[in-house]
Each structure stands twice: as structure tokens, then as C-alpha cells.
Scaffold this active site. Sequence first.
Site, mmCIF file in Angstrom:
data_model
loop_
_atom_site.group_PDB
_atom_site.id
_atom_site.type_symbol
_atom_site.label_atom_id
_atom_site.label_comp_id
_atom_site.label_asym_id
_atom_site.label_seq_id
_atom_site.Cartn_x
_atom_site.Cartn_y
_atom_site.Cartn_z
ATOM 1 N N ASP A 195 8.557 -11.525 1.193
ATOM 2 C CA ASP A 195 8.293 -10.426 1.935
ATOM 3 C C ASP A 195 9.505 -9.684 2.112
ATOM 4 O O ASP A 195 10.494 -9.892 2.836
ATOM 5 C CB ASP A 195 7.629 -10.607 3.117
ATOM 6 C CG ASP A 195 7.150 -9.677 4.048
ATOM 7 O OD1 ASP A 195 7.462 -8.618 3.830
ATOM 8 O OD2 ASP A 195 6.455 -10.123 4.929
ATOM 9 N N VAL A 196 9.442 -8.272 1.700
ATOM 10 C CA VAL A 196 10.705 -7.407 1.890
ATOM 11 C C VAL A 196 11.104 -6.951 3.268
ATOM 12 O O VAL A 196 12.109 -6.594 3.451
ATOM 13 C CB VAL A 196 10.704 -6.059 0.820
ATOM 14 C CG1 VAL A 196 10.503 -6.500 -0.512
ATOM 15 C CG2 VAL A 196 9.326 -5.345 1.337
ATOM 16 N N ARG A 202 0.393 -6.464 -8.480
ATOM 17 C CA ARG A 202 -0.651 -5.553 -8.598
ATOM 18 C C ARG A 202 -0.438 -4.157 -8.585
ATOM 19 O O ARG A 202 0.817 -3.721 -8.386
ATOM 20 C CB ARG A 202 -1.810 -5.951 -7.562
ATOM 21 C CG ARG A 202 -1.579 -5.367 -6.050
ATOM 22 C CD ARG A 202 -2.725 -6.103 -5.308
ATOM 23 N NE ARG A 202 -2.171 -5.739 -3.972
ATOM 24 C CZ ARG A 202 -3.019 -6.073 -2.769
ATOM 25 N NH1 ARG A 202 -3.987 -6.811 -2.934
ATOM 26 N NH2 ARG A 202 -2.603 -5.690 -1.637
ATOM 27 N N GLY A 203 -1.553 -3.384 -8.731
ATOM 28 C CA GLY A 203 -1.260 -1.842 -8.758
ATOM 29 C C GLY A 203 -0.488 -1.460 -9.711
ATOM 30 O O GLY A 203 -0.004 -1.627 -10.684
ATOM 31 N N PRO A 242 2.959 9.039 -7.318
ATOM 32 C CA PRO A 242 1.617 9.260 -8.377
ATOM 33 C C PRO A 242 0.964 10.757 -8.152
ATOM 34 O O PRO A 242 0.659 11.234 -9.342
ATOM 35 C CB PRO A 242 0.367 8.333 -7.645
ATOM 36 C CG PRO A 242 0.786 8.026 -6.355
ATOM 37 C CD PRO A 242 2.332 7.960 -6.289
ATOM 38 N N GLY A 243 1.007 11.344 -6.941
ATOM 39 C CA GLY A 243 0.871 12.733 -6.940
ATOM 40 C C GLY A 243 -0.718 12.829 -6.429
ATOM 41 O O GLY A 243 -1.294 13.859 -6.447
ATOM 42 N N ASN A 286 8.704 -0.905 -4.708
ATOM 43 C CA ASN A 286 7.281 -0.468 -4.751
ATOM 44 C C ASN A 286 6.424 -1.162 -3.739
ATOM 45 O O ASN A 286 5.340 -0.598 -3.242
ATOM 46 C CB ASN A 286 6.677 -0.913 -6.214
ATOM 47 C CG ASN A 286 5.263 -0.613 -6.483
ATOM 48 O OD1 ASN A 286 4.843 0.386 -6.358
ATOM 49 N ND2 ASN A 286 4.621 -2.080 -6.409
ATOM 50 N N TYR A 346 1.483 5.385 7.727
ATOM 51 C CA TYR A 346 2.004 5.397 6.538
ATOM 52 C C TYR A 346 2.520 6.560 5.967
ATOM 53 O O TYR A 346 3.567 6.514 5.337
ATOM 54 C CB TYR A 346 0.472 5.453 5.624
ATOM 55 C CG TYR A 346 0.795 5.136 4.069
ATOM 56 C CD1 TYR A 346 1.253 4.080 3.563
ATOM 57 C CD2 TYR A 346 0.839 6.250 3.274
ATOM 58 C CE1 TYR A 346 1.387 3.964 2.276
ATOM 59 C CE2 TYR A 346 0.860 6.162 1.828
ATOM 60 C CZ TYR A 346 1.498 5.115 1.566
ATOM 61 O OH TYR A 346 1.680 4.995 0.163
#
Length: 295
Positions: free
Chosen positions: A68-69, A19-20, A201-202, A95, A171
Site C-alpha cells: 500500500d503506497v 488492473r486498469g 487519459p483525457g 499509477n 479525487y
Amino acid sequence: MALYPSLQGRRILITGGGRGFGREMALAFARQGALLLLTAARNGDELGQTVADANAIAPGCCIGELADVALEADCTRIASVARSRLGGIDILFNNAARSPAEAMTRFDRAAPTPFWEADAAGYERLIVTNIVGPFLMAQRLAPAMVQQGFGRIINMLTSGPTMTVSGRGPYGASKAALEASTAIWARDLAGSGVTVNGLLPGGASDTALIPGDNIGQRAVPGFRAGKNSGGGSEGTLAGLLPADIIVPPALWLAADESAAWTGRRFVAKDWDDALGWESAAAQSVTEMVDVPRIL
């Protein structure tokens, strides 16, 4: 959208690919003729839909794996799947990431959660996913990239203001650490044919990382990357950026045209695809400093 012939048949792993940003990139790379391995940690339905949509564009181009990374065993398994199904990986997009909402009890600008009210388990889970996960995936893929003399590692970063905003807990700190890792890995791999760059993304973007309803319909109407705001304004846009803003610089970073760029940081909202990649890259790049300038 620019076409890059070197992406034809290129083997690409996108973590968080269901997604995303991951979904947007997967569909764009399918249109370029790439071969794709997508992972997702939780939502198999989303992953399955993205894999199906990519294969509708280019039949047989895409496979998906729940993984799951944050788990070393899962990263080892994904590297093994990549070797057995694709013969290896040329490009890694780190990502996958967890949202600050998973650690903070309130995701509210008006009344942000102070760090001492954070959920400790959620805090740890976010840090491991957002920092250790990219390391584990890159650790397992970089040696083969070096051996073949070609590779791309692209780490998904965040805007400078986000790194220190109140109420977002771990985060921003996790992304600051990943930015530092990007610079370090680029130096470690200098001269190997493997480049390492950061892409962001900015600004806050219309993906599931931002809680709320109507995901995919919340972006600023008519936003045009590279035209609505100048460089240096990352993280200051009022409203959400469209998720597909990430695609043009992502394609370029994976292509041969980006070979001379490593250890750099690219802001997607400042990438004007109409300019051609030379000017678009120059307009969207920002310096990667020895210690990320986050304060």
C-alpha cells in the site's frame, strides 16, 4: 505500436499494477523487453494474474508485491525489493490511486454526494494514497536515479474538468496536488538526468476506478486516439475511453526518446501513434503551469 529499443532490460515499477492502466502498461512493457515490479494494495488475485500474463509474454520479466503506497513502511519495503531483485529502478509510474467512490456515499451524476456527506475516513484514505503515496515512492527511488544519472518519474494525472466536478470530493483535489508536485519535482531534478512528467487519459476511462458492471467492455466503440477529438477537449468526451489508450505515451515517456521533456503534461487521447513520436508528443502535450489552472 511503436518499439523502443532503450526499453529492453529497463527496470520499471508500476504501482497499482494489477488492473486498469497498470495492467495495460505492464503487458505493453513486457512486450518491449522491460523488467517489471508491480504493486497492488488489495487484490492479490488480480496482481498475480497480471504478473502471470506478463511472464507469459516474456518469461521471468515480472514480479509482484502486495503493498500500500499510503504506508511508509510498504514504500520502503518495495524500494528494498527493487534493489535486491532488479538491482534498482529506472522508471517509476505512480499509477496507484483510490476512486472518489471510496469517499462519497453516492457515485451518481444525477444526484452527486455533497462534500459534507463524504465519509471522513474514506476521504483521508484517498488523499493519503493519491498524494502522499506518489511522494513516498518517488522519495525512496529518486536519489538512486540521480546517482546513476538517469531516471523517469511519471505521475498519473486527471483532466482539468475532473478536478472541480461536483460530487467527486477529494479525487480532483488530490490530482491537482499531484499535478503541482509534478512541476515541482521536475524543477528539483533539473539537470540530473531524471525527468518528471504527468500522464492522463483525457477523460473517464473503462477501468475499475469507474464503478459499474462489464469493466473492460464499456468504452466508446471504435475510439481512435489522436483522431476522434482535438487538443483542448480533455474531460469532455461522452462515454468512456478504452484503458489501453494510456500505453503509447507511457512507452515513449519511459524511453530515451523523451529525454528532453520534463515538467510537462501529456493527454493520452490526443496521442496519435501513427504520426511518430515527435508529432504525437507535440499533439498531446499541454502546458504545466506554475499553479495548475483548475478554476
